[in-house]
Design a protein around this motif. Structure first.
Motif, PDB file in Angstrom:
ATOM      1  N   LEU A 246       1.466  -0.744   0.101  1.00  0.00           N
ATOM      2  CA  LEU A 246      -0.270   0.110  -0.094  1.00  0.00           C
ATOM      3  C   LEU A 246       0.390   1.380   0.480  1.00  0.00           C
ATOM      4  N   PRO A 247       0.595   1.858  -0.920  1.00  0.00           N
ATOM      5  CA  PRO A 247       1.328   3.169  -0.587  1.00  0.00           C
ATOM      6  C   PRO A 247       1.019   4.199   0.328  1.00  0.00           C
ATOM      7  N   THR A 248       2.070   5.471   0.214  1.00  0.00           N
ATOM      8  CA  THR A 248       1.578   6.663   0.528  1.00  0.00           C
ATOM      9  C   THR A 248       1.414   8.007   0.363  1.00  0.00           C
ATOM     10  N   MET A 249      -0.241   8.326   0.257  1.00  0.00           N
ATOM     11  CA  MET A 249       0.031   9.663  -0.765  1.00  0.00           C
ATOM     12  C   MET A 249      -0.635  10.001   0.416  1.00  0.00           C
ATOM     13  N   THR A 250      -0.419  11.703  -0.067  1.00  0.00           N
ATOM     14  CA  THR A 250      -0.858  13.030   0.792  1.00  0.00           C
ATOM     15  C   THR A 250      -2.173  13.923   0.387  1.00  0.00           C
ATOM     16  N   VAL A 251      -2.946  14.225   0.727  1.00  0.00           N
ATOM     17  CA  VAL A 251      -4.279  14.806   0.283  1.00  0.00           C
ATOM     18  C   VAL A 251      -5.061  15.592   1.441  1.00  0.00           C
ATOM     19  N   GLU A 252      -5.351  16.975   0.572  1.00  0.00           N
ATOM     20  CA  GLU A 252      -6.138  18.229   1.043  1.00  0.00           C
ATOM     21  C   GLU A 252      -7.136  18.042   1.247  1.00  0.00           C
ATOM     22  N   VAL A 253      -7.230  17.756   2.590  1.00  0.00           N
ATOM     23  CA  VAL A 253      -9.576  17.511   3.083  1.00  0.00           C
ATOM     24  C   VAL A 253      -9.437  19.285   3.880  1.00  0.00           C
ATOM     25  N   THR A 254     -10.772  19.361   3.277  1.00  0.00           N
ATOM     26  CA  THR A 254     -11.721  20.390   4.649  1.00  0.00           C
ATOM     27  C   THR A 254     -11.985  19.438   5.365  1.00  0.00           C
TER      28      THR A 254
ATOM     29  N   ALA B 146     -21.456  13.662   3.359  1.00  0.00           N
ATOM     30  CA  ALA B 146     -22.123  15.152   3.990  1.00  0.00           C
ATOM     31  C   ALA B 146     -21.345  16.136   2.807  1.00  0.00           C
ATOM     32  N   PRO B 147     -21.619  17.117   1.365  1.00  0.00           N
ATOM     33  CA  PRO B 147     -21.030  17.381   0.655  1.00  0.00           C
ATOM     34  C   PRO B 147     -21.583  19.199   0.721  1.00  0.00           C
ATOM     35  N   THR B 148     -21.632  19.333   1.521  1.00  0.00           N
ATOM     36  CA  THR B 148     -21.746  21.258   2.255  1.00  0.00           C
ATOM     37  C   THR B 148     -20.305  21.572   3.026  1.00  0.00           C
ATOM     38  N   VAL B 149     -19.902  20.445   3.955  1.00  0.00           N
ATOM     39  CA  VAL B 149     -19.282  20.622   4.830  1.00  0.00           C
ATOM     40  C   VAL B 149     -17.450  19.752   4.464  1.00  0.00           C
ATOM     41  N   ARG B 150     -17.650  18.628   3.425  1.00  0.00           N
ATOM     42  CA  ARG B 150     -16.457  17.554   3.180  1.00  0.00           C
ATOM     43  C   ARG B 150     -15.771  18.149   1.759  1.00  0.00           C
ATOM     44  N   SER B 151     -14.378  17.872   1.619  1.00  0.00           N
ATOM     45  CA  SER B 151     -13.727  18.347  -0.206  1.00  0.00           C
ATOM     46  C   SER B 151     -12.618  17.985   0.502  1.00  0.00           C
ATOM     47  N   TRP B 152     -12.304  16.918  -0.743  1.00  0.00           N
ATOM     48  CA  TRP B 152     -10.497  16.815  -1.230  1.00  0.00           C
ATOM     49  C   TRP B 152     -10.186  17.153  -2.217  1.00  0.00           C
ATOM     50  N   ALA B 153      -8.884  16.854  -2.540  1.00  0.00           N
ATOM     51  CA  ALA B 153      -8.103  17.846  -3.793  1.00  0.00           C
ATOM     52  C   ALA B 153      -6.971  16.887  -3.394  1.00  0.00           C
ATOM     53  N   PHE B 154      -5.698  16.620  -4.536  1.00  0.00           N
ATOM     54  CA  PHE B 154      -4.729  16.216  -4.524  1.00  0.00           C
ATOM     55  C   PHE B 154      -3.402  18.031  -4.106  1.00  0.00           C
ATOM     56  N   PRO B 155      -2.249  17.262  -3.256  1.00  0.00           N
ATOM     57  CA  PRO B 155      -1.891  18.577  -3.191  1.00  0.00           C
ATOM     58  C   PRO B 155      -1.406  19.193  -4.466  1.00  0.00           C
ATOM     59  N   ALA B 156      -1.392  21.003  -4.828  1.00  0.00           N
ATOM     60  CA  ALA B 156      -1.088  21.536  -5.747  1.00  0.00           C
ATOM     61  C   ALA B 156       0.115  21.339  -5.970  1.00  0.00           C
ATOM     62  N   THR B 157       0.877  20.678  -6.750  1.00  0.00           N
ATOM     63  CA  THR B 157       2.555  20.483  -7.652  1.00  0.00           C
ATOM     64  C   THR B 157       2.039  22.128  -8.151  1.00  0.00           C
ATOM     65  N   THR B 158       3.878  22.526  -7.587  1.00  0.00           N
ATOM     66  CA  THR B 158       4.478  23.634  -8.045  1.00  0.00           C
ATOM     67  C   THR B 158       5.471  23.115  -9.571  1.00  0.00           C
TER      68      THR B 158
END
Length: 292
Positions: free
Chosen positions: A199-207, A280-292
């Motif tokens: 299992l790989p490890t990834m980092t995601v951005e969540v709200t 809970a779509p009004t209070v939860r969201s996610w995205a992969f971190p932006a790359t530079t």
């Protein structure tokens, strides 16, 4: 001579062996102590020489030699007296996957292990493990499968080089402690990776609106045999503090925007996160971190 050593060169050999030991010249110390023990296998101190020789090779991570010489040391040790010769043999035999010898060593030390012919798999409780002690030194929680192996329960940081679900061999000497809800747990240093995780490890951005939303995310991944943990749960402390007593909170979820480390197949991560958001779509969201 009453001590069984009649040759002057034997005394010089003993002196040279422990001078090398004191100087931490482990290859020389191991070689000289083994030579001395083989010359005098029936000497009253031969068990000590075998043990120290095996320990020198343990320090060198030469597990084949530690196993070979550890068998000699354990053969001269007193059973059921918590003699460390049995413990070190148990570690070496585990690494060599000689499960019969490992079982005999743990029992010789005075522990109870399950019967069987193959790999020892039992529940020896949870314990903190220091991964890569000479490198990142990250401390994670793990489930002990036997006296010397544990499966990683946390999601290690990507920098650690370790993964959720991996099985590591750990030392038997405590090196620090973690206190949770008033209970102290000894920290053991990793010796080597025994079985890797796919299992790989990834980092995601969540709200997430609340800590309960983040807890729901962790529970969702856990239900599928994966893991998700807020990066906020990682504390950076110096090595001196890490090797002392550190108080920890069992629950460290927080609400708001944050990074979460996840361990799961790459194609499963978006599906699970989308399902979490849909609840809970009004209070939860996610995205992969932006790359530079």
């Amino acid at each position: 001579m009453g001590d069984g050593m009649t040759r002057e060169d034997d005394r010089e050999l003993l002196k040279a062996a422990y001078e090398a030991w004191e100087s931490e010249k482990w290859p020389l110390a191991g070689e000289l102590l083994e030579r001395l023990a083989r010359r005098h296998p029936d000497h009253p101190k031969s068990g000590v020489w075998w043990y120290d020789a095996a320990l020198a090779y343990k320090f060198l991570r030469n597990w084949a030699k530690a196993y070979e010489l550890g068998r000699e040391a354990a053969a001269r040790a007193e059973p059921n007296a918590q003699d460390p010769a049995f413990w070190n043999l148990g570690i070496a035999a585990t690494i060599m996957e000689d499960w019969e010898t490992a079982r005999a060593a743990w029992r010789g030390f005075g522990l109870t292990v399950p019967d069987g012919d193959g790999e020892i798999v039992a529940d020896f409780g949870a314990t903190p493990i220091r991964l890569d002690p000479a490198g990142t030194g990250e401390v994670v929680w793990a489930q002990r499968l036997c006296p010397a192996r544990a499966r990683v329960l946390n999601v290690p940081t990507p920098e650690s080089g370790r993964r959720f679900g991996e099985v590591v061999v750990h030392d038997g000497a405590p090196n620090g402690e973690r206190e949770v809800n008033g209970q102290a747990y000894s920290v053991f240093d990793e010796l080597l990776l025994f079985r890797a995780s796919a299992l790989p490890t990834m980092t995601v951005e969540v709200t997430a609106a609340t800590p309960e939303d983040v807890r729901a995310l962790a529970e969702l991944f856990d239900e599928h045999g994966y893991a998700a943990e807020p990066a906020s749960g990682v504390r950076i402390i110096c090595s001196c503090c890490s090797e002392g007593s550190v108080r920890q909170d069992r629950d460290h979820q927080v609400g708001g925007g944050q990074q979460v480390n996840v361990a799961a197949p790459v194609d499963e991560v978006p599906r699970l996160l989308d399902g979490w958001c849909a609840a809970a779509p009004t209070v939860r969201s996610w995205a992969f971190p932006a790359t530079t």
